[in-house]
Scaffold this active site. Structure first.
Site, short mmCIF file in Angstrom:
data_model
loop_
_atom_site.label_atom_id
_atom_site.label_comp_id
_atom_site.label_asym_id
_atom_site.label_seq_id
_atom_site.Cartn_x
_atom_site.Cartn_y
_atom_site.Cartn_z
CG ASP A 10 -1.89 -1.09 0.99
OD1 ASP A 10 -1.87 -1.95 0.15
OD2 ASP A 10 -2.89 -1.00 1.99
CE LYS A 108 -4.22 -4.28 1.20
NZ LYS A 108 -4.89 -3.16 1.75
CB CYS A 153 -2.20 -2.84 5.01
SG CYS A 153 -4.00 -2.45 4.79
C1 VGL Z 1 -4.82 0.65 5.55
C2 VGL Z 1 -6.45 1.45 6.82
C3 VGL Z 1 -7.39 1.48 5.96
C4 VGL Z 1 -3.36 0.42 5.57
C5 VGL Z 1 -5.74 0.43 4.60
O1 VGL Z 1 -3.01 0.11 4.10
O2 VGL Z 1 -2.61 0.02 6.49
N1 VGL Z 1 -5.27 1.17 6.69
N2 VGL Z 1 -6.94 0.99 4.88
#
Ligand code: VGL
Ligand code: ZN
Length: 202
Positions: A10, A108, A153
């Site tokens: 991410d 995702k 994540c």
């Molecule tokens: C994430 C919160 C919501 C992350 C993704 O990538 O850690 N955290 N969506």
């Protein structure tokens, strides 16, 4: 190494400086993540990829504020600011991230009613993304993780990867944490107890 894959979690604009859900220190890890990418033969990127109106967005609920927790059919769920909406600049990878070597981009969080911290299993802990099948089919046995956010994540992906039978290391210096209600300390402990190597370096 043929049996080893780097999973970059991410590294998207919304989690970096100026983004909708900016993780403190995110920009500073970009060079470290790029160095790891440079040193690995097999690189997978994950991408948080929510439809507009996703259930994990506080704005999808009446009177809800970001970072509060509510009960979902599958259990407690933190509500987030609107982030990483499919097709928006916030969902794109950080412009300085070396994306060209990536052999796979695993998206995702695309089911409207289910959040997905882990790149393997969504937050209902039942819906699978299929990434473990891909990695096993490619013959990888060892996974190195870095990216954002350490306590969400990255941690959930690492724990699920271990449970799926991979040898797992997290390069903590090439991550940054949201640290909501002690989540950083808690998830570091969970990873350590789960047999994840937290001593790898970039
Ligand atoms: C994430 C919160 C919501 C992350 C993704 O990538 O850690 N955290 N969506
Ligand atoms: Zn998200």
């Amino acid at each position: 190494m043929a049996n080893e894959a780097l999973i970059v979690v991410d590294m998207q604009n919304d989690f970096c400086e100026g983004g909708a859900l900016a993780v403190p220190g995110a920009n500073a890890i970009v060079p470290l993540v790029n160095r790891l990418i440079g040193r690995h033969d097999h690189v997978v990127l994950t991408q948080d990829w929510h439809p507009a109106g996703h259930a994990s967005f506080a704005s999808s609920w009446k009177d809800a504020t970001p970072f509060s927790s509510v009960q979902f059919p599958y259990g407690p769920q933190t509500l987030w600011p609107v982030h990483c909406v499919q097709g928006t600049p916030g969902a794109e990878f950080h412009p300085e991230l070396n994306v060209h070597k990536a052999q796979m981009v695993a998206r995702k969080g695309f089911h409207t009613g289910i959040d997905s911290y882990s790149a393997f299993r969504e937050n209902d802990r039942m819906t699978r993304t299929g990434l473990d099948g891909y990695l096993k089919a490619r013959g990888f046995t060892k996974l190195i993780l870095c990216g954002l956010a350490l306590d969400y994540c990255v941690a959930w992906s690492a724990i699920d990867a271990r449970q799926a039978g991979f040898d797992v290391a997290v390069v903590v210096e090439a991550t940054a944490a949201i640290d909501l209600d002690g989540s950083k300390k808690r998830m570091l402990k969970e990873m350590r107890q789960g047999g994840i190597n937290l001593n790898a370096t970039a």
